[in-house]
Design a protein around this motif. Structure first.
Motif, PDB file in Angstrom:
ATOM      1  N   THR D  49       5.093  55.703 -21.494  1.00 27.56           N
ATOM      2  CA  THR D  49       3.948  55.008 -20.909  1.00 27.56           C
ATOM      3  C   THR D  49       2.878  54.773 -21.977  1.00 27.56           C
ATOM      4  N   LEU D  50       2.733  55.749 -22.876  1.00 24.90           N
ATOM      5  CA  LEU D  50       1.757  55.650 -23.970  1.00 24.90           C
ATOM      6  C   LEU D  50       2.075  54.468 -24.888  1.00 24.90           C
ATOM      7  N   ILE D  51       3.362  54.236 -25.109  1.00 23.29           N
ATOM      8  CA  ILE D  51       3.737  53.081 -25.935  1.00 23.29           C
ATOM      9  C   ILE D  51       3.407  51.790 -25.203  1.00 23.29           C
ATOM     10  N   THR D  52       3.655  51.805 -23.886  1.00 21.03           N
ATOM     11  CA  THR D  52       3.589  50.563 -23.126  1.00 21.03           C
ATOM     12  C   THR D  52       2.183  49.981 -23.001  1.00 21.03           C
ATOM     13  N   PHE D  53       1.173  50.846 -22.780  1.00 20.97           N
ATOM     14  CA  PHE D  53      -0.157  50.314 -22.455  1.00 20.97           C
ATOM     15  C   PHE D  53      -1.190  50.641 -23.531  1.00 20.97           C
ATOM     16  N   PRO D  54      -2.202  49.793 -23.692  1.00 16.81           N
ATOM     17  CA  PRO D  54      -3.283  50.099 -24.639  1.00 16.81           C
ATOM     18  C   PRO D  54      -3.991  51.389 -24.220  1.00 16.81           C
ATOM     19  N   LEU D  55      -4.459  52.162 -25.207  1.00 19.82           N
ATOM     20  CA  LEU D  55      -5.085  53.455 -24.938  1.00 19.82           C
ATOM     21  C   LEU D  55      -6.219  53.339 -23.932  1.00 19.82           C
ATOM     22  N   ARG D  56      -7.047  52.280 -24.069  1.00 15.10           N
ATOM     23  CA  ARG D  56      -8.207  52.206 -23.174  1.00 15.10           C
ATOM     24  C   ARG D  56      -7.805  52.032 -21.706  1.00 15.10           C
ATOM     25  N   ASP D  57      -6.645  51.381 -21.451  1.00 13.32           N
ATOM     26  CA  ASP D  57      -6.176  51.284 -20.066  1.00 13.32           C
ATOM     27  C   ASP D  57      -5.715  52.649 -19.572  1.00 13.32           C
ATOM     28  N   LEU D  58      -5.075  53.415 -20.457  1.00 13.85           N
ATOM     29  CA  LEU D  58      -4.578  54.729 -20.057  1.00 13.85           C
ATOM     30  C   LEU D  58      -5.741  55.668 -19.741  1.00 13.85           C
ATOM     31  N   ARG D  59      -6.833  55.533 -20.516  1.00 12.70           N
ATOM     32  CA  ARG D  59      -7.997  56.375 -20.219  1.00 12.70           C
ATOM     33  C   ARG D  59      -8.552  56.069 -18.837  1.00 12.70           C
ATOM     34  N   ASN D  60      -8.393  54.827 -18.389  1.00 14.98           N
ATOM     35  CA  ASN D  60      -8.911  54.448 -17.072  1.00 14.98           C
ATOM     36  C   ASN D  60      -8.005  54.883 -15.931  1.00 14.98           C
ATOM     37  N   VAL D  61      -6.724  55.200 -16.235  1.00 12.57           N
ATOM     38  CA  VAL D  61      -5.764  55.374 -15.152  1.00 12.57           C
ATOM     39  C   VAL D  61      -6.166  56.516 -14.223  1.00 12.57           C
ATOM     40  N   TRP D  62      -6.785  57.561 -14.771  1.00 16.68           N
ATOM     41  CA  TRP D  62      -7.173  58.682 -13.899  1.00 16.68           C
ATOM     42  C   TRP D  62      -8.189  58.249 -12.861  1.00 16.68           C
ATOM     43  N   ARG D  63      -9.147  57.420 -13.321  1.00 18.37           N
ATOM     44  CA  ARG D  63     -10.168  56.964 -12.381  1.00 18.37           C
ATOM     45  C   ARG D  63      -9.561  56.103 -11.286  1.00 18.37           C
ATOM     46  N   VAL D  64      -8.497  55.387 -11.620  1.00 18.07           N
ATOM     47  CA  VAL D  64      -7.846  54.570 -10.590  1.00 18.07           C
ATOM     48  C   VAL D  64      -7.042  55.467  -9.648  1.00 18.07           C
ATOM     49  N   ILE D  65      -6.320  56.453 -10.218  1.00 18.44           N
ATOM     50  CA  ILE D  65      -5.511  57.352  -9.381  1.00 18.44           C
ATOM     51  C   ILE D  65      -6.407  58.101  -8.395  1.00 18.44           C
ATOM     52  N   VAL D  66      -7.577  58.535  -8.877  1.00 23.18           N
ATOM     53  CA  VAL D  66      -8.513  59.252  -8.011  1.00 23.18           C
ATOM     54  C   VAL D  66      -8.802  58.457  -6.733  1.00 23.18           C
ATOM     55  N   LEU D  67      -8.841  57.121  -6.861  1.00 22.75           N
ATOM     56  CA  LEU D  67      -9.119  56.285  -5.694  1.00 22.75           C
ATOM     57  C   LEU D  67      -8.121  56.508  -4.565  1.00 22.75           C
ATOM     58  N   ALA D  68      -6.881  56.865  -4.931  1.00 29.26           N
ATOM     59  CA  ALA D  68      -5.847  57.052  -3.911  1.00 29.26           C
ATOM     60  C   ALA D  68      -6.091  58.326  -3.110  1.00 29.26           C
ATOM     61  N   PHE D  69      -6.955  59.198  -3.635  1.00 27.95           N
ATOM     62  CA  PHE D  69      -7.237  60.453  -2.940  1.00 27.95           C
ATOM     63  C   PHE D  69      -8.573  60.408  -2.203  1.00 27.95           C
ATOM     64  N   ARG D  70      -9.242  59.245  -2.286  1.00 32.10           N
ATOM     65  CA  ARG D  70     -10.531  59.126  -1.623  1.00 32.10           C
ATOM     66  C   ARG D  70     -10.436  58.187  -0.448  1.00 32.10           C
ATOM     67  N   GLU D  71     -11.014  58.577   0.676  1.00 35.50           N
ATOM     68  CA  GLU D  71     -11.111  57.680   1.825  1.00 35.50           C
ATOM     69  C   GLU D  71     -11.889  56.447   1.393  1.00 35.50           C
ATOM     70  N   GLU D  72     -11.445  55.261   1.787  1.00 38.85           N
ATOM     71  CA  GLU D  72     -12.196  54.073   1.373  1.00 38.85           C
ATOM     72  C   GLU D  72     -13.592  54.147   1.963  1.00 38.85           C
ATOM     73  N   ARG D  73     -14.574  53.668   1.197  1.00 35.59           N
ATOM     74  CA  ARG D  73     -15.957  53.841   1.577  1.00 35.59           C
ATOM     75  C   ARG D  73     -16.396  52.797   2.587  1.00 35.59           C
ATOM     76  N   ALA D  74     -16.149  51.555   2.248  1.00 37.82           N
ATOM     77  CA  ALA D  74     -16.719  50.480   3.048  1.00 37.82           C
ATOM     78  C   ALA D  74     -15.894  50.223   4.298  1.00 37.82           C
ATOM     79  N   LYS D  75     -16.512  50.433   5.456  1.00 42.62           N
ATOM     80  CA  LYS D  75     -15.860  50.093   6.722  1.00 42.62           C
ATOM     81  C   LYS D  75     -16.360  48.709   7.121  1.00 42.62           C
ATOM     82  N   PRO D  76     -15.473  47.746   7.327  1.00 44.63           N
ATOM     83  CA  PRO D  76     -15.932  46.392   7.650  1.00 44.63           C
ATOM     84  C   PRO D  76     -16.895  46.355   8.826  1.00 44.63           C
ATOM     85  N   ALA D  77     -16.594  47.136   9.904  1.00 48.43           N
ATOM     86  CA  ALA D  77     -17.434  47.071  11.103  1.00 48.43           C
ATOM     87  C   ALA D  77     -18.848  47.551  10.774  1.00 48.43           C
ATOM     88  N   LYS D  78     -18.931  48.682  10.051  1.00 47.52           N
ATOM     89  CA  LYS D  78     -20.246  49.230   9.705  1.00 47.52           C
ATOM     90  C   LYS D  78     -20.990  48.244   8.789  1.00 47.52           C
TER      91      LYS D  78
END
Lengths: 258, 258, 258, 258, 258
Positions: D49-78
């Motif tokens: 995976t390290l070969i495949t993607f630029p380092l700066r994208d890999l540094r961001n991947v954790w922040r993206v993965i974290v999103l999968a563990f967080r309830e989405e914030r914005a509720k359309p109705a609210k």
């Protein structure tokens, strides 16, 4: 200059595999070295690739692969700073003064673009010429990527063919049971080679070059935009604004996660 | 005239496989020759291909495959030189003088195009006729490519069917353990044949023809452009410029890597 | 009338497999006949297909499959000859005279089209109606093709399920080692059935029908063009010319390979 | 705040696997812990995976993965309720009064949008800026998703490579038959790790983030629409109506199944 | 009301598998029942699905799956007959008289549409509202289909994971050879469960719902067309004609095979 991620990735992958081998009780590195397997996997996959692509594309593939080991040159942020400076010079001393600037630029694509602007070429013409050249560069890189992807398909296929050869020979001579194990061990080494060539080398390199190619297109589009802006006599902050459209908005805010 | 890459690729691949077999201790080429396996793999895959495509497309497939073994005829650079010469002749002696030129041209597509121009056919008509013919040539080649790709799917499938046959027979007669090994060896040869037919022959040839087909379309588009330009009475350098749009810009600069 | 290629393909494939079995030393055709395997592979794949598609589409599938065994009726070249004759009749005796012609035409699509022209229906209306009907025919055939393709996925899956059943039973009773071989032999027969159903029957038939469907659309488009031309009172050679656009240009020249 | 489904899914999956292991007679958890396997599977897949993607994208991947563990914030109705309130405030106290509202909003995207409206930025400009930022956020998330998908391909590949290593070593030393079983057991653990990393972690997370990304785009499009509506001085019920277009019609009726 | 094809398919498939098991000499149904395998395959696949999709979509999946077991309600032919009647009523007693008709209609989508027409809503508005609702219904069904398709990928993956667990345990304890067979038998049951869940349940249901979804869209488009036609005061035969465009032309002729 060297792209450390690619080097660390490949050598790190080989290192982890080597450590994994060492940690396996009773292992011996000689089990993993087999000239016949190298010939079948590498030779076979190279030959199938040779059939697939025209010779002149294959001659180019090394130059494309090399790109995966080089840090990309053009940094979008630095590019904008440079263009502000060019716009300053053009405003103060006229566009002809940019002639001297091209000495220090190392990207031949940018040099050519600036030269065209200095020569007073028609803007539409510059855009057409630069975009055609961009498409050509992209196409040449894409050919390299296609070759790597095809190689990533052929390598495990020939790995399997080598293992089949080993199995056929071993089973054909099943008179001496004590040789079954080592013979099968050798047979499986070929599949092992094929998997490493495909999953640690060819596939990651092909994917990296695809990502790079997209980024390079963006940077070169920025250059075209910047040269158009320079030639139309925009002041430095307008040049900057026009080029920034290609960047992520407010990168400093990006830190705050949304 | 012969495309060496295709020949070297196929024979090189077979050579590496043969060397790999030789280097496997205790191997014997007779293990790898089995008429029953040939019948099942080749016969079965051919029969499935026979069901899939209309007979008339199958009769054409050989002519398409042959293209993969021939060096492509039309070199874009030489083509432009030729067209400069035609433009010269047309300018000096009138377009009717091109009649004599068609004697030396070997590509029937180009002959037909030049003849239409000489005959004074309506330009729009020439373009429609030549593009229709180009599409037809492409379509015929694409049919050959589809046949090869389908064969590349069927060959390993019948390889597997042959191995299943061998396994079923062997396991059904498990009374004489001394025959297990050789029987399985024979069974696996079928999979081996299927893999080679698919990965060393059918897939690479199909991919090569796809690459060729795209290049041929480009060259024939250049011819159409050139003939249009000739007929409208353009001078040699305009004819050249119009045809060069299809080429990579400044190939000599391409050497400097960007 | 019968499409020999389909028949030769299927029976040839079975023949090569049968010969392959015969040539395997110690084989016995009874090893390959197993009612339990038939029930699991065929029964299971049919049931999964039954779940997938609406009943009325499944009732149509036989009529679509039958098409793969019939030589296509409409020959483009003959069609043009016929239309020249219709144009002749229409010119000499008026378009109403075509009424008698429809007696001899066997393609109901063409009959309907000619009838509409004879009835003096509005040309735009004829075109809309015939194209709608063409789309409907294509859609019905496509449903048959989708059913065959889905069956080609289910058959090997149930082949594998059958083999898993055999393995589970055999391994669960591993007290009598002499029965291992024959039991596994039976287990593998199911995979063998699944592979043949998929690769010798369902996949080739689905692909053939796809090729056919495209050809039929072309021929029916030619008919629509021809009827439009007839109705607008074109003379025979114009009718011919308009229909020939759908054909490959100068097929006799095609022999000279380009 | 935490997305329970993701946590329950991952820990539930591990729990079912653990229970399955416990229920297997004679099992022992130590069979499933093998440092060499961890190094090969995880280390190898990370390196590829390290070969495949630029380092700066890999540094961001954790922040993206974290999103999968967080309830989405914005509720359309609210969100619609909030915008009704904003519209009320803007109507009563003028659009400048929304300045105070931005204090309580937590989504930086929305804050920025409201601020632009308060500042009286040109509507077209606001729309362009917000849509550009939305595209950028989506693109950054998509990079994280691509990294996870690529990892899901590499993990089982290195699992297989680890198993091949184990097989090669084991078969190479087939002198001591009593060690065959345990050695193969260790070899297969690597494939086991690869399968879990791919099918219980990387693939589901990548798919979840894809679903999330699409939902987030919808909510952010609603925000843009709402801000446009606020700025044009629409009354609360018009703002609500314009934003509702993005919602399912009559969700209360949705209960009645159609 | 119940879709017999789905029920017959699933129970038929299980029946053929059960018969296949019974016909395998020496089989025993207890070999095929293993709680550990159920936990790993079903539990693991459900957990991975839980990670993949938002909870609210998963709660809807049952309602979507149920649709695969219900005969579709709206018959296009009957729908046209109904609309002729509505058009008759509207002509005779005015469009308000359709109010009473909505009592007998069971499809809430159609009820809503007729109500809108009775209320004299603007035609353009009706069309927008109904098409938005149709898209929403389709989207909700598509989510259910995506969940089933993802489950069809996860089920065999966890089947394989379960088999790996069994193999690891069995090989780790290879001291008692008499237990090898039964342990492997149990291990393979997990793969068997995964294959059945995927190929007899999840894949066919997902495909059926896809086919259904397309048909439902067609019927609902017919309803929209019909309501538009009713409201514009068309007479019964025009209403019929406008709705028939969605049907296959001349279904009675379809019998004659072309």
């Amino acid at each position: 200059m060297v792209d450390l991620a690619t080097l660390i990735g490949i050598f790190g992958g080989l290192f982890f595999i080597a450590v994994g081998i060492t940690m396996t009780p009773g292992s011996d590195f000689r089990f993993f070295l087999n000239p016949a397997s190298v010939m079948i996997t590498l030779g076979g996959a190279v030959c199938s690739t040779l059939i697939t692509f025209p010779l002149r594309d294959l001659r180019n593939v090394w130059r494309v692969i090399v790109l995966a080991f080089r840090e990309e040159r053009a940094k979008p942020a630095k590019l904008i700073v440079d263009f502000r400076r060019y716009a300053d010079i053009a405003r103060r001393d006229g566009i002809l003064a940019l002639e001297s600037v091209t000495q220090d630029v190392r990207d031949p694509f940018l040099v050519r673009g600036l030269q065209l602007a200095v020569d007073g070429t028609d803007p539409e013409m510059i855009q057409t010429m630069m975009r055609t050249e961009l498409e050509y560069i992209q196409e040449r890189h894409n050919r390299g990527i296609r070759i790597l992807k095809q190689f990533a398909i052929y390598a495990p296929a020939f790995g399997m063919i080598g293992t089949l050869i080993g199995l056929i020979v071993m089973l054909g001579k099943l008179h001496d049971p004590s040789r079954i194990g080592p013979a099968m061990s050798v047979a499986i080494v070929t599949t092992f080679y094929g998997a490493i060539l495909s999953y640690l080398v060819a596939t990651p390199l092909a994917e990296k070059l695809t990502v790079r190619n997209n980024e390079e297109a963006l940077v070169k589009e920025m250059m075209i935009k910047g040269i158009m802006s320079l030639q139309s006599g925009d002041n430095p902050s307008i040049v900057e604004q026009k080029m920034k459209i290609f960047l992520s908005p407010k990168p400093q805010e990006g830190r705050r996660w949304e």
